[in-house]
Design a protein around this motif. Structure first.
Motif, PDB file in Angstrom:
ATOM      1  N   UNK A 261       0.827  -1.195   0.000  1.00  0.00           N
ATOM      2  CA  UNK A 261       0.000   0.000   0.000  1.00  0.00           C
ATOM      3  C   UNK A 261       0.866   1.252   0.000  1.00  0.00           C
ATOM      4  N   UNK A 262       0.295   2.288  -0.550  1.00  0.00           N
ATOM      5  CA  UNK A 262       1.011   3.548  -0.580  1.00  0.00           C
ATOM      6  C   UNK A 262       0.900   4.147   0.811  1.00  0.00           C
TER       7      UNK A 262
ATOM      8  N   UNK B  79       1.448   6.629   3.389  1.00  0.00           N
ATOM      9  CA  UNK B  79       1.851   8.008   3.168  1.00  0.00           C
ATOM     10  C   UNK B  79       2.996   8.428   4.064  1.00  0.00           C
ATOM     11  N   UNK B  80       3.519   7.485   4.846  1.00  0.00           N
ATOM     12  CA  UNK B  80       4.695   7.813   5.622  1.00  0.00           C
ATOM     13  C   UNK B  80       5.642   6.635   5.469  1.00  0.00           C
TER      14      UNK B  80
ATOM     15  N   UNK C 188       8.302   3.465   5.986  1.00  0.00           N
ATOM     16  CA  UNK C 188       8.166   2.209   6.712  1.00  0.00           C
ATOM     17  C   UNK C 188       8.546   2.362   8.194  1.00  0.00           C
TER      18      UNK C 188
ATOM     19  N   UNK D 152       7.881   4.718  10.023  1.00  0.00           N
ATOM     20  CA  UNK D 152       6.742   5.282  10.733  1.00  0.00           C
ATOM     21  C   UNK D 152       5.768   4.178  11.123  1.00  0.00           C
ATOM     22  N   UNK D 153       5.533   3.256  10.185  1.00  0.00           N
ATOM     23  CA  UNK D 153       4.633   2.149  10.478  1.00  0.00           C
ATOM     24  C   UNK D 153       5.212   1.300  11.612  1.00  0.00           C
TER      25      UNK D 153
ATOM     26  N   UNK E 254       4.698   3.366  14.902  1.00  0.00           N
ATOM     27  CA  UNK E 254       3.287   3.384  15.313  1.00  0.00           C
ATOM     28  C   UNK E 254       2.845   2.023  15.812  1.00  0.00           C
ATOM     29  N   UNK E 255       3.283   0.968  15.112  1.00  0.00           N
ATOM     30  CA  UNK E 255       2.884  -0.374  15.524  1.00  0.00           C
ATOM     31  C   UNK E 255       3.418  -0.706  16.903  1.00  0.00           C
TER      32      UNK E 255
ATOM     33  N   UNK F 182       4.331   1.428  19.291  1.00  0.00           N
ATOM     34  CA  UNK F 182       3.642   2.209  20.332  1.00  0.00           C
ATOM     35  C   UNK F 182       2.261   1.641  20.591  1.00  0.00           C
ATOM     36  N   UNK F 183       1.562   1.269  19.507  1.00  0.00           N
ATOM     37  CA  UNK F 183       0.201   0.771  19.696  1.00  0.00           C
ATOM     38  C   UNK F 183       0.224  -0.534  20.492  1.00  0.00           C
TER      39      UNK F 183
ATOM     40  N   UNK G 253       0.341  -6.987  16.879  1.00  0.00           N
ATOM     41  CA  UNK G 253       0.582  -5.650  16.345  1.00  0.00           C
ATOM     42  C   UNK G 253       2.085  -5.353  16.305  1.00  0.00           C
TER      43      UNK G 253
ATOM     44  N   UNK H 190       4.380  -6.198  12.394  1.00  0.00           N
ATOM     45  CA  UNK H 190       4.560  -4.925  11.690  1.00  0.00           C
ATOM     46  C   UNK H 190       5.282  -5.183  10.374  1.00  0.00           C
ATOM     47  N   UNK H 191       4.890  -4.461   9.341  1.00  0.00           N
ATOM     48  CA  UNK H 191       5.574  -4.632   8.060  1.00  0.00           C
ATOM     49  C   UNK H 191       7.032  -4.265   8.233  1.00  0.00           C
TER      50      UNK H 191
ATOM     51  N   UNK I 277       9.541  -5.271   5.446  1.00  0.00           N
ATOM     52  CA  UNK I 277      10.214  -5.101   4.156  1.00  0.00           C
ATOM     53  C   UNK I 277       9.665  -6.063   3.134  1.00  0.00           C
TER      54      UNK I 277
END
Ligand code: HEM
Ligand SMILES: [Cu+2]
Ligand SMILES: [Cu+2]
Lengths: 275, 578
Positions: A5-6, A8-9, A11, A13-14, A17-18, A20-21, A81, A85-86, A88
């Motif tokens: 997926x595109x 918008x930030x 990798x 960042x994902x 966020x993952x 922290x979540x 989570x 996390x993605x 690569x």
């Protein structure tokens, strides 16, 4: 074209966020459980009725089950989570279904819920068992915004009430059973015997709620409702109106006094003398 | 919206501003009208919550009088249920998404569709007007139990304010009826070739089941509301029994039964909570599958559990009435059905979990909210096992335990579903992405705020605090909870601040957001096959045909990690973006 997926930030960042979540989910669930245990053991009033104690035990059993379920789900959620996390080039597992797994996690909750439901039904019918004929009887009346009580007197019978009759408590004086009724702002109950609390409202709905009894029941306009239970401790307990009844709803606090039979009889004689 | 006005003018018929943006019959415009109206109402309902929470945490402040407090909670509940969640989902998302996702050019009845929005808008008028009448808005809570709501003597808000509330709700019911007929018909008859029912995205399934529930239950609420209006205005006695004395006045009504209202209200009211949670369940499934790059685990079970929830939701309303004075035998039946409804809910939760397991998770803001939804749904749903167990509900009924329960499981969970949907489909709606950094700020404020607000409500509920009380200090056993009340209110402020961040993000991104291509998230369902935003009638050329299920992500051997529903052969899959 990259087949992801595109986002918008980037990798990273994902990843952040993952992480922290996942940690947040773990932390919240632990705090949530700790708070629930604290609220249960420190803030929840000790039950002082036989029925309330049974209700509280079933509450505790269910609390145990749901806290475990809550923790397990959140541990897994947080773990998935963070772990998945993605990163690569790795690919997700194509897994549309798995019948054995699905059947298991349908059947297990179903079995637990049915068992709890049966336990609930047994207790429910006990709480609503018809009152024994020798139960202590008191009528509690709610109105905007206060409580009062009536006791049947020596004849053991409560006289007829008609809200249009301009007498105390609107007791109809033409009914002979009403002559010896004792009316009082004080609500007395007798310890260690079945008490039958008849509930009546003069205007809108109210609800008779004594947190320490773990019991409540609505006062229903046009009908008499009742609670039947056995108090197990003497003392003075807070009463609240739990059903919105108007502007003064928040002022409908009261007291219920659970006393021994001797104390009650003494009080009753005093009342009779005064009349 | 001004920036929108010149984005795509290639449409053949020239339309005026009025037919295009105001009295539009385009499902996408109507969807946005619904969505934006609901978001605005969410700010109103949220602001009310901020005010009454402030009053409750600092009772000595006296920023509200007792009757104003009751008016504020009653309007808050009414607005959140009827004017935020219902229209955002069975209005906003349903309109925008259903035709795009099933491959239809528009709704089955575009004119009726337009009418449903404008009837909805009309229903807001009496509601807002009630703030300005003598006595103010209703005081009786969003459940409006008579006789409190039937007798003007019973409370200041039971005068004209209560009448206006009933009128507003009755009009709202009409709008909801028009809308749900349209969704049901559209889904049943306008699906494109190849779009069998079992290939529909779960969002469409959620909307479909919710629309059926709405169709069958809003008329009951409407009937109840009209009967109550008769009691109030025409002297009938459907809900008011004889012999009542209110404020020293003998009430002339005779022969009504207040329990009748409770039955009718909750016959609607319980399905209503599923009306607002089924579409978010679908949205969250779509979002999780997309950002986990993985098929929704157990799609048939997901559909089956939605249907089971839909059917069972008609049979559980009595769990709101365990202590109402209804016959105890009824309580037994309702307790059983209520616990049964927990089973499909559990199945859905486990399916989401397994969907995440061994996925490749991308944490866009939409995904953060979707995972948050799962957490909240569990946190709120599990305590339903307490509340649905009839004897255990006796001490909990009408306490903050219930307030915590329903805010988590249906209030904020549904809101998280809506937020996930907004971040996910905003690019399709406006051709631009929302700002993700602001999105994350919004998410964290909201998540912290929601946990901090609603978990402690369970705790004060266990301590015995009952609902709808202006000042808890009259009850000695609640005095020690003062710090918790302050904590709850401060947490609630975070939620509201998060909402403001979202509003700012949306306004800014309309003009400054990163432009989105057709398929910014590399999704599989039909809405991603057309332009962003789609033209009137949705696809410039032919309507695409559907070749496979909605969640074909990471299919082994496929050239890409997604196979869109509209691509004929895996081998022919082209890169996204056409
Ligand atoms: C901004 C976040 C929110 C806060 C801080 C909040 C807070 C509260 C509180 C404290 C009450 C209980 C008032 C009382 O009993 O005295 C309440 C009632 C209620 N809330 Fe919320 N709420 C929020 C969001 C929502 C949402 C999203 C919904 C959507 C379902 C919702 C629906 C309701 C309903 C239906 C009631 C019952 C009103 C009544 O008692 O008549 N709230 N809210
Ligand atoms: Cu009250
Ligand atoms: Cu319900």
């Amino acid at each position: 074209m990259e087949a992801t997926p595109q986002v918008p930030s980037p990798l990273e960042e994902t990843q952040r966020s993952g992480l922290s979540l996942g940690l947040a989910v773990w932390l919240f669930s632990l705090l949530g459980v700790a708070g629930a245990l604290y609220a249960r053991w420190v803030w929840t009033p000790q039950s002082v009725t036989r029925e309330g104690t049974s209700i509280q035990s079933l509450f505790d059993i269910i609390l145990g089950i749901i806290l475990v379920a809550f923790i397990v789900v959140h541990l897994l959620l947080g773990y998935f989570v963070i772990r998945y996390r993605a990163r690569g080039r790795e690919a997700a597992l194509y897994l549309p279904h798995h019948t054995a797994l699905e059947v298991t996690y349908t059947a297990v909750p179903a079995a637990v819920l049915v068992a709890l439901s049966v336990a609930g039904m047994v207790l429910w019918s006990r709480v609503h068992a018809p009152p024994p004929p020798d139960a202590f009887v008191v009528e509690v009346r709610g109105e905007q915004f206060g409580w009062s009580a009536r006791y049947p007197g020596p004849d053991g019978k409560l006289g007829r009430v008609d809200n249009r009759v301009p007498a105390p408590f609107n007791v109809d004086p033409r009914d002979p059973a009403s002559r010896d009724d004792v009316i009082s702002p004080q609500i007395y109950l007798v310890v260690n015997r079945p008490n039958r609390v008849l509930l009546r409202t003069r205007d809108v709905q109210h609800s008779f709620w004594v947190p320490a009894f773990r019991l409540k029941k609505d006062l229903l306009p046009g009908a008499t409702t009742e609670l039947v239970f056995t108090p197990t401790r003497t003392g003075e307990f807070d009463l609240a109106c739990a059903e919105l009844c108007g502007v003064g709803h928040y002022t409908m606090a009261g007291k219920v006094r659970v006393v021994t039979q001797e104390e009650f009889d003494r009080w009753m004689r005093q009342q009779a003398r005064r009349e | 919206m001004a920036a929108e006005a010149h984005v795509h003018v290639e449409h053949p018929q020239r339309e005026s501003f009025w037919t295009r943006y105001v009295f539009s019959q385009d499902h996408k415009v109507i969807g946005l009208q619904y969505l934006l109206t609901s978001l605005f109402m969410a700010l109103v309902g949220g602001a009310l919550a901020m005010v009454f929470r402030t009053q409750l945490a600092w009772p000595q402040s006296g920023i509200l009088q007792a009757d104003q407090y009751l008016a504020a909670i009653s309007m808050h509940g009414t607005i959140m249920v009827f004017f935020v969640l219902t229209p955002a989902l069975l209005g906003g998302f349903a309109n925008f998404l259903v035709p795009l996702k099933i491959g239809a050019r528009d709704m089955a009845f575009p004119f009726v569709n337009m009418l449903s929005y404008w009837v909805f808008a009309l229903s807001i008028v009496p509601l807002v007007a009630s703030f300005f009448v003598p006595g103010g808005p209703l005081n009786a809570g969003w459940t409006a139990y008579p006789p409190l709501s039937a007798l003007p003597q019973a409370a200041p808000g039971s005068g004209l304010g209560q009448t206006l509330w009933l009128v507003s709700i009755a009009i709202f019911c009409v709008s909801s009826l028009l809308g749900s007929l349209n969704y049901i018909t559209t889904i049943l008859v306008l699906r494109t070739r190849g779009m069998s029912l079992m290939r529909m995205p779960l969002t469409v399934w959620g909307i479909f089941v919710a629309a059926v529930l709405a169709l069958l239950t809003f008329p009951v609420l409407m009937a109840a509301g009209i009967l109550l209006l008769f009691d109030r205005l025409a002297g009938t006695s459907f809900f008011v029994p004889g012999g009542l004395v209110v404020g020293g006045q003998v009430i002339p009504h005779t022969g009504g039964n207040p329990l009748l209202w409770q039955h009718l209200f909750w016959f609607f009211g319980h399905p209503e909570v599923y009306i607002v949670i089924l579409p978010p369940m679908g949205i969250v499934s779509d979002v999780i599958a997309n950002f986990a790059r993985k098929p929704v685990f157990g799609y048939p079970a997901m559909v089956a559990s939605m249907l089971a929830i839909g059917i069972l939701s008609f049979l559980v309303w009595g769990h709101h009435m365990f202590v109402s004075g209804m016959h105890p035998l009824l309580g037994t039946g309702f307790a059983l059905t209520t616990l049964l409804i927990g089973v499909p809910s559990a199945v859905k939760t486990f399916n989401w979990l397994v969907t995440l397991w061994r996925g490749k998770l991308y944490f866009s803001t939409a995904m953060l909210f979707a995972v948050g939804f799962v957490s909240l749904f569990v946190a709120g749903g599990l305590t339903g096992i307490h509340l649905g167990n009839a004897p255990v509900d006796i001490p909990l009924h009408d306490t903050y335990y219930v307030v915590g329960h329903f805010h988590l499981v249906m209030g904020t969970a549904a809101v998280f579903g809506i937020f996930a949907g907004i971040y996910f489909w905003f690019p399709k709606m406006f051709g631009r992405l929302l700002d993700e950094r602001l999105g994350r700020i919004h998410f964290w404020l909201t998540l912290l705020g929601v946990y901090g607000t609603f978990f402690p409500m369970y705790y004060v509920g266990m301590a015995g605090m009952h609902r709808r009380i202006y000042d808890y200090r009259a009850f000695p056993y609640l005095a020690h909870l003062q710090p918790v009340q302050v904590f709850i209110t401060l947490s609630a402020f975070l939620i509201f601040a998060g909402g403001l961040v979202l509003a700012y993000n949306m306004l800014r991104s309309l003009t400054e957001g990163r432009p989105a291509d057709r398929n910014p998230w590399r999704g599989t369902t039909l809405e991603w096959s057309t332009e962003s935003p789609p033209p009137h009638h949705n696809w410039p050329g032919e309507i695409p045909q559907v070749y496979r299920g909605p969640y074909e992500y990471s299919v082994p051997g496929a050239p890409q990690d997604y196979l869109p529903q509209w691509e004929p052969e895996p081998a022919a899959v082209r890169a996204g973006g056409h």
